[in-house]
Design an enzyme around this catalytic site. Structure first.
Site, PDB file in Angstrom:
ATOM      1  CE  LYS A 274     -33.896  13.683 -41.598  1.00 49.38           C
ATOM      2  NZ  LYS A 274     -33.329  14.243 -40.497  1.00 49.38           N
TER       3      LYS A 274
ATOM      4  N   GLY B 199     -18.192  19.240 -39.512  1.00 51.87           N
ATOM      5  CA  GLY B 199     -18.650  18.676 -40.794  1.00 51.87           C
ATOM      6  C   GLY B 199     -18.942  19.874 -41.674  1.00 51.87           C
TER       7      GLY B 199
ATOM      8  CB  SER C 169     -34.431  20.402 -36.833  1.00 47.75           C
ATOM      9  OG  SER C 169     -33.078  19.918 -36.035  1.00 47.75           O
TER      10      SER C 169
ATOM     11  CB  SER D 150     -29.200   4.336 -37.832  1.00 47.74           C
ATOM     12  OG  SER D 150     -28.154   5.654 -38.210  1.00 47.74           O
TER      13      SER D 150
ATOM     14  CD  GLU E   7     -22.297  22.467 -43.107  1.00 54.51           C
ATOM     15  OE1 GLU E   7     -22.558  21.471 -43.964  1.00 54.51           O
ATOM     16  OE2 GLU E   7     -21.374  23.273 -43.236  1.00 54.51           O
TER      17      GLU E   7
ATOM     18  CG  ASP F  21     -20.948  18.663 -46.026  1.00 56.17           C
ATOM     19  OD1 ASP F  21     -20.996  18.487 -44.860  1.00 56.17           O
ATOM     20  OD2 ASP F  21     -21.878  18.367 -46.932  1.00 56.17           O
TER      21      ASP F  21
HETATM   22  C1  LIG Z   1     -32.312  14.984 -40.620  1.00 54.68           C
HETATM   23  C2  LIG Z   1     -32.111  16.135 -39.577  1.00 54.68           C
HETATM   24  C3  LIG Z   1     -31.374  17.329 -39.611  1.00 54.68           C
HETATM   25  C4  LIG Z   1     -30.703  17.548 -40.872  1.00 54.68           C
HETATM   26  O1  LIG Z   1     -31.450  17.760 -41.921  1.00 54.68           O
HETATM   27  P1  LIG Z   1     -31.190  17.771 -43.473  1.00 54.68           P
HETATM   28  O2  LIG Z   1     -32.617  17.873 -44.197  1.00 54.68           O
HETATM   29  O3  LIG Z   1     -30.611  16.399 -43.951  1.00 54.68           O
HETATM   30  O4  LIG Z   1     -30.273  19.038 -43.706  1.00 54.68           O
HETATM   31  C5  LIG Z   1     -31.356  18.300 -38.606  1.00 54.68           C
HETATM   32  N1  LIG Z   1     -31.968  18.018 -37.544  1.00 54.68           N
HETATM   33  C6  LIG Z   1     -32.762  16.948 -37.091  1.00 54.68           C
HETATM   34  C7  LIG Z   1     -33.307  16.765 -35.872  1.00 54.68           C
HETATM   35  C8  LIG Z   1     -32.875  15.961 -38.166  1.00 54.68           C
HETATM   36  O5  LIG Z   1     -33.406  14.836 -37.844  1.00 54.68           O
END
Ligand SMILES: *Cc1c(COP(=O)(O)O)cnc(C)c1O
Length: 318
Positions: free
Chosen positions: A53, A208, A304, A78, A204, A210
């Site tokens: 992010k 959830g 991620s 959060s 996903e 969606d």
């Molecule tokens: C925000 C986040 C996601 C999901 O990302 P999106 O762009 O909302 O699909 C997945 N893994 C981590 C660690 C995140 O912080």
């Protein structure tokens, strides 16, 4: 609505140069042998503040004009978006306000404050956070940056897969976790441009789904906040930008259970010596579940993030 393109990902990569980490791409012979494919793990758990992010947040804030910089940025979150905005604002010397629920984990509040942001608390049960954020933004002249449905955010997220494919060469399959779709849509822009034959999948939590429902219905489906250990993917719906790209450029969307996430989390810990948060395990858990379809092929996995409270992590693995 004008959808962003891969050129915007290239521009984002230039803005991130020297600010974001170029995270490692790791291999695991054990994983390859155990599940019969060639895996390339893009490790965004090693990104600044512990998740991809940072890429989207820093890209978006870098594009502020002088007036916006002076007013600063406001966001409600959060989770990792809060820390990403707070750190980016500090690096770019602008004020930041993060709107968080009163019952947000103390560690997350502390981390966000530690990056220099002002935290404004609200009551999840009696207050509307979007209305509160909009009011504060107006009163203080701040620009609001949402966690996923924004062209500068999603193209920033797309730089991770740009780096991945530049390093590995063309892949046959790419698995990406899916919450609101910022990471998946940006990743799809990069994959389509750099490896046109690569199949791109979102993964996903089963509770959830969606995104899967939306993909199948051809329109954005809203759900109640899902109960899952993947707290970064507890979104209720995709956004207009993210869904526009996902429906055009993504091949399919899969789901996995919390138990499958824990299995992947345990593998990362035991065999690759990595702390990965539950949401960060979605992509690999999805790939394991699809092992027949990917047998013997080159598979990209985006890990991620790695931000998880250690006592919670231990309890999940126990
Ligand atoms: C925000 C986040 C996601 C999901 O990302 P999106 O762009 O909302 O699909 C997945 N893994 C981590 C660690 C995140 O912080």
């Amino acid at each position: 609505m004008q959808l962003p393109t891969y050129d915007d990902v290239i521009a984002a990569a230039a803005r991130l140069e020297g600010h974001a980490h170029r995270t490692p791409v790791l291999r695991s012979t054990t994983a390859d042998e155990q599940w019969g494919a060639r895996f390339f793990f893009k490790c965004e758990n090693f990104q600044r503040m512990g998740a991809f992010k940072f890429r989207g947040a820093f890209n978006a804030l870098s594009k502020f004009d002088a007036t916006q910089r002076k007013g600063g940025v406001i966001a409600f979150s959060s989770g990792n978006h809060a820390q990403a905005i707070a750190l980016s604002a500090r690096l770019l010397s602008m004020p930041a306000v993060i709107v968080m629920p009163k019952d947000a984990p103390a560690a997350k509040v502390a981390a966000t404050k530690g990056y220099g942001a002002e935290v404004v608390m609200y009551d999840r049960f009696t207050e509307d956070r979007e209305a509160l954020t909009r009011r504060l933004a107006q009163e203080r002249g701040m620009t609001m940056i949402p966690p996923y449905d924004h062209p500068d955010v999603l193209t920033g997220q797309g730089t991770a897969v740009k780096e991945l494919i530049e390093e590995t060469g063309p892949l046959d399959h790419l698995f990406v976790c899916l919450g609101g779709g910022g990471l998946l849509s940006g990743s799809a822009l990069s994959a389509r441009a750099l490896a046109p034959g690569c199949k791109v999948y979102g993964v996903e939590p089963e509770a959830g789904n969606d995104g899967q429902q939306s993909f199948q219905a051809g329109k954005i489906v809203h759900i109640e906040t899902p109960k899952t250990i993947a707290d970064g993917a507890q979104t209720q719906h995709l956004g207009g930008y993210t869904f526009g790209i996902i429906k055009r450029d993504v091949n399919d969307i899969f789901t996995v259970t919390d138990d499958q996430l824990v299995e992947a989390m345990r593998f990362f810990a035991e065999r690759m010596k990595m702390v990965v948060e539950p949401t960060g395990c979605l992509a690999f858990a999805g790939a394991i579940a699809a092992r027949e379809a990917i047998a013997g092929q080159r598979v990209g996995i985006v890990i991620s993030g790695g931000n998880v409270d250690l006592s919670r992590y231990a309890a999940l693995l126990a």
